[in-house]
Design a protein around this motif. Sequence first.
Motif, PDB file in Angstrom:
ATOM      1  N   SER A  62       0.826  -1.219   0.000  1.00  0.00           N
ATOM      2  CA  SER A  62       0.000   0.000   0.000  1.00  0.00           C
ATOM      3  C   SER A  62       0.853   1.259   0.000  1.00  0.00           C
ATOM      4  O   SER A  62       0.395   2.325  -0.444  1.00  0.00           O
ATOM      5  N   PHE A  63       2.083   1.163   0.490  1.00  0.00           N
ATOM      6  CA  PHE A  63       3.005   2.298   0.418  1.00  0.00           C
ATOM      7  C   PHE A  63       3.123   2.794  -1.018  1.00  0.00           C
ATOM      8  O   PHE A  63       3.113   3.994  -1.292  1.00  0.00           O
ATOM      9  N   PHE A  64       3.225   1.856  -1.956  1.00  0.00           N
ATOM     10  CA  PHE A  64       3.453   2.209  -3.347  1.00  0.00           C
ATOM     11  C   PHE A  64       2.190   2.752  -4.014  1.00  0.00           C
ATOM     12  O   PHE A  64       2.283   3.418  -5.048  1.00  0.00           O
ATOM     13  N   TRP A  65       1.026   2.464  -3.454  1.00  0.00           N
ATOM     14  CA  TRP A  65      -0.207   3.051  -3.993  1.00  0.00           C
ATOM     15  C   TRP A  65      -0.142   4.576  -3.890  1.00  0.00           C
ATOM     16  O   TRP A  65      -0.568   5.278  -4.801  1.00  0.00           O
ATOM     17  N   GLY A  66       0.343   5.066  -2.753  1.00  0.00           N
ATOM     18  CA  GLY A  66       0.512   6.505  -2.598  1.00  0.00           C
ATOM     19  C   GLY A  66       1.765   7.018  -3.292  1.00  0.00           C
ATOM     20  O   GLY A  66       1.771   8.087  -3.892  1.00  0.00           O
ATOM     21  N   TYR A  67       2.826   6.225  -3.228  1.00  0.00           N
ATOM     22  CA  TYR A  67       4.129   6.621  -3.757  1.00  0.00           C
ATOM     23  C   TYR A  67       4.061   6.948  -5.245  1.00  0.00           C
ATOM     24  O   TYR A  67       4.718   7.878  -5.713  1.00  0.00           O
ATOM     25  N   CYS A  68       3.260   6.203  -5.991  1.00  0.00           N
ATOM     26  CA  CYS A  68       3.217   6.397  -7.432  1.00  0.00           C
ATOM     27  C   CYS A  68       2.433   7.648  -7.829  1.00  0.00           C
ATOM     28  O   CYS A  68       2.562   8.123  -8.958  1.00  0.00           O
ATOM     29  N   LEU A  69       1.648   8.204  -6.925  1.00  0.00           N
ATOM     30  CA  LEU A  69       0.780   9.323  -7.282  1.00  0.00           C
ATOM     31  C   LEU A  69       1.454  10.682  -7.225  1.00  0.00           C
ATOM     32  O   LEU A  69       0.958  11.644  -7.810  1.00  0.00           O
ATOM     33  N   MET A 115      -3.532   0.683   9.102  1.00  0.00           N
ATOM     34  CA  MET A 115      -2.144   0.552   8.673  1.00  0.00           C
ATOM     35  C   MET A 115      -2.018   0.738   7.164  1.00  0.00           C
ATOM     36  O   MET A 115      -1.046   1.328   6.678  1.00  0.00           O
ATOM     37  N   THR A 116      -2.989   0.240   6.431  1.00  0.00           N
ATOM     38  CA  THR A 116      -2.976   0.446   4.982  1.00  0.00           C
ATOM     39  C   THR A 116      -3.083   1.936   4.663  1.00  0.00           C
ATOM     40  O   THR A 116      -2.355   2.458   3.806  1.00  0.00           O
ATOM     41  N   PHE A 117      -3.965   2.635   5.370  1.00  0.00           N
ATOM     42  CA  PHE A 117      -4.121   4.072   5.161  1.00  0.00           C
ATOM     43  C   PHE A 117      -2.836   4.829   5.487  1.00  0.00           C
ATOM     44  O   PHE A 117      -2.413   5.729   4.744  1.00  0.00           O
ATOM     45  N   SER A 118      -2.204   4.479   6.594  1.00  0.00           N
ATOM     46  CA  SER A 118      -0.985   5.188   6.993  1.00  0.00           C
ATOM     47  C   SER A 118       0.143   4.958   5.995  1.00  0.00           C
ATOM     48  O   SER A 118       0.933   5.858   5.713  1.00  0.00           O
ATOM     49  N   ARG A 119       0.210   3.755   5.428  1.00  0.00           N
ATOM     50  CA  ARG A 119       1.247   3.463   4.436  1.00  0.00           C
ATOM     51  C   ARG A 119       0.975   4.185   3.117  1.00  0.00           C
ATOM     52  O   ARG A 119       1.907   4.626   2.440  1.00  0.00           O
ATOM     53  N   GLY A 123       3.472   6.904   1.498  1.00  0.00           N
ATOM     54  CA  GLY A 123       3.904   6.856   0.105  1.00  0.00           C
ATOM     55  C   GLY A 123       3.666   8.166  -0.617  1.00  0.00           C
ATOM     56  O   GLY A 123       4.513   8.630  -1.391  1.00  0.00           O
ATOM     57  N   LEU A 124       2.509   8.779  -0.375  1.00  0.00           N
ATOM     58  CA  LEU A 124       2.208  10.081  -0.987  1.00  0.00           C
ATOM     59  C   LEU A 124       3.267  11.118  -0.621  1.00  0.00           C
ATOM     60  O   LEU A 124       3.711  11.904  -1.469  1.00  0.00           O
ATOM     61  N   LEU A 125       3.664  11.131   0.625  1.00  0.00           N
ATOM     62  CA  LEU A 125       4.590  12.149   1.117  1.00  0.00           C
ATOM     63  C   LEU A 125       6.032  11.875   0.707  1.00  0.00           C
ATOM     64  O   LEU A 125       6.796  12.798   0.427  1.00  0.00           O
ATOM     65  N   GLN A 126       6.418  10.602   0.660  1.00  0.00           N
ATOM     66  CA  GLN A 126       7.789  10.274   0.274  1.00  0.00           C
ATOM     67  C   GLN A 126       7.975  10.240  -1.233  1.00  0.00           C
ATOM     68  O   GLN A 126       9.112  10.288  -1.727  1.00  0.00           O
ATOM     69  N   GLY A 127       6.873  10.181  -1.973  1.00  0.00           N
ATOM     70  CA  GLY A 127       6.971  10.084  -3.420  1.00  0.00           C
ATOM     71  C   GLY A 127       7.646  11.260  -4.087  1.00  0.00           C
ATOM     72  O   GLY A 127       8.182  11.142  -5.194  1.00  0.00           O
ATOM     73  N   VAL A 128       7.639  12.419  -3.448  1.00  0.00           N
ATOM     74  CA  VAL A 128       8.228  13.610  -4.063  1.00  0.00           C
ATOM     75  C   VAL A 128       9.739  13.676  -3.885  1.00  0.00           C
ATOM     76  O   VAL A 128      10.406  14.483  -4.548  1.00  0.00           O
ATOM     77  N   TYR A 129      10.307  12.844  -3.016  1.00  0.00           N
ATOM     78  CA  TYR A 129      11.693  13.031  -2.594  1.00  0.00           C
ATOM     79  C   TYR A 129      12.696  12.856  -3.738  1.00  0.00           C
ATOM     80  O   TYR A 129      13.463  13.773  -4.060  1.00  0.00           O
ATOM     81  N   PHE A 130      12.715  11.686  -4.361  1.00  0.00           N
ATOM     82  CA  PHE A 130      13.741  11.426  -5.361  1.00  0.00           C
ATOM     83  C   PHE A 130      13.564  12.232  -6.647  1.00  0.00           C
ATOM     84  O   PHE A 130      14.560  12.664  -7.233  1.00  0.00           O
ATOM     85  N   PRO A 131      12.326  12.473  -7.122  1.00  0.00           N
ATOM     86  CA  PRO A 131      12.203  13.385  -8.262  1.00  0.00           C
ATOM     87  C   PRO A 131      12.716  14.792  -7.946  1.00  0.00           C
ATOM     88  O   PRO A 131      13.383  15.420  -8.780  1.00  0.00           O
ATOM     89  N   ALA A 132      12.415  15.291  -6.745  1.00  0.00           N
ATOM     90  CA  ALA A 132      12.922  16.613  -6.356  1.00  0.00           C
ATOM     91  C   ALA A 132      14.440  16.601  -6.231  1.00  0.00           C
ATOM     92  O   ALA A 132      15.122  17.552  -6.632  1.00  0.00           O
ATOM     93  N   LEU A 133      14.986  15.516  -5.695  1.00  0.00           N
ATOM     94  CA  LEU A 133      16.437  15.377  -5.580  1.00  0.00           C
ATOM     95  C   LEU A 133      17.091  15.328  -6.960  1.00  0.00           C
ATOM     96  O   LEU A 133      18.119  15.969  -7.204  1.00  0.00           O
ATOM     97  N   GLY A 373       7.702   2.786 -11.941  1.00  0.00           N
ATOM     98  CA  GLY A 373       8.327   1.833 -11.032  1.00  0.00           C
ATOM     99  C   GLY A 373       7.501   1.575  -9.794  1.00  0.00           C
ATOM    100  O   GLY A 373       7.417   0.436  -9.308  1.00  0.00           O
ATOM    101  N   ALA A 374       6.872   2.615  -9.266  1.00  0.00           N
ATOM    102  CA  ALA A 374       6.039   2.457  -8.075  1.00  0.00           C
ATOM    103  C   ALA A 374       4.790   1.631  -8.379  1.00  0.00           C
ATOM    104  O   ALA A 374       4.371   0.791  -7.580  1.00  0.00           O
ATOM    105  N   LEU A 375       4.186   1.885  -9.551  1.00  0.00           N
ATOM    106  CA  LEU A 375       3.025   1.080  -9.952  1.00  0.00           C
ATOM    107  C   LEU A 375       3.414  -0.385 -10.099  1.00  0.00           C
ATOM    108  O   LEU A 375       2.681  -1.279  -9.660  1.00  0.00           O
TER     109      LEU A 375
END
Length: 430
Positions: A62-69, A115-119, A123-133, A373-375
């Motif tokens: 579920s982390f990646f569900w948010g991460y990809c968005l 727990m699914t919601f929190s993950r 993912g939503l919040l961490q998803g911006v890190y590497f593209p911004a980097l 990759g996240a999807l």
Amino acid sequence: MTLTSRRQDSQEARPECQAWTGTLLLGTCLLYCARSSMPICTVSMSQDFGWNKKEAGIVLSSFFWGYCLTQVVGGHLGDRIGGEKVILLSASAWGSITAVTPLLAHLSSAHLAFMTFSRILMGLLQGVYFPALTSLLSQKVRESERAFTYSIVGAGSQFGTLLTGAVGSLLLEWYGWQSIFYFSGGLTLLWVWYVYRYLLSEKDLILALGVLAQSRPVSRHSRVPWRRLFRKPAVWAAVVSQLSAACSFFILLSWLPTFFEETFPDAKGWIFNVVPWLVAIPASLFSGFLSDHLINQGYRAITVRKLMQGMGLGLSSVFALCLGHTSSFCESVVFASASIGLQTFNHSGISVNIQDLAPSCAGFLFGVANTAGALAGVVGVCLGGYLIETTGSWTCLFNLVAIISNLGLCTFLVFGQAQRVDLSSTHEDL
């Protein structure tokens, strides 16, 4: 002075550059501390909440569900307002979510849902890190220094997983799984305070927030040349290769702790949670040094990038396959360490190739590639849990990793290029 300030002389800029490199290394470390907390705790949480493999797979994936968005959003914002500001704002949010995860788990009897919601939120919040980097480094670092700089900062992923594996294993044994989330979340919030206090000016941060609120353009970056980018086979090769690298890594990151705990129940957790990531740190730094050295010796950039991908996707998948065909704990640790260590060569391959192709909009392009990759990570981690549950064997999981890795490698070897395909020629050295 902020990272985005134009340097006035090399003596003045270099200490600032070194400070930011070290800070971003630590930030990446803490990103993975928070991200890998759940895989470390999965077995204990499954016992507490009665999850089976499929349910554990849902939580992990579920982390990646948010991460990809938020990948493309993160890259676009990094290109627009500055990657360092995007990173700081997102880190303050995911650090807080990590710290309160144990509280969310006990809000009601619907543990799986919370727990699914929190993950997903993580993912939503961490998803911006590497593209911004990527946006930040692509515009501030010379081509001949990109691989080593990116490998230094990228080594934080291994440092973070290593830290969680080492300290987390002890915290898990002494204080329970809740303590791991408190530990990683608390350290992240301390890092945010340090960056805000000492490296970013309040004026620049307020300006960035105003831009986000009002949707005003603030930089000289041109519009993203969508059509030009996606008409190039090299861009698609980069996207497919990044997809394969991310998916393979996410599958191993999510399932290796459970593999070792179930296959070797009497083994010490700190060994298999620490050794692979301890090996990966020097491997990451060596790959960056080797890549930049070869380019400085006159080798073509694309030749070097393809060599790095051959190690990062091809050779690493061989050792992943070996994991499914051994019953020895020592051999399994060696194979896992080799596979994870070689995957760090991707930092000097495809991750830098995206910056070669489009430095003016690398954040956006990396966001697109990492979204794919996240999807794939969502599908891969869920599919891995399903295959393990239905077949009762871990071999199928490692076969899946090998198939995905080699599909990406073959695509990049055939179609990969390193010439610029974006429209802007703007480039500024850090």
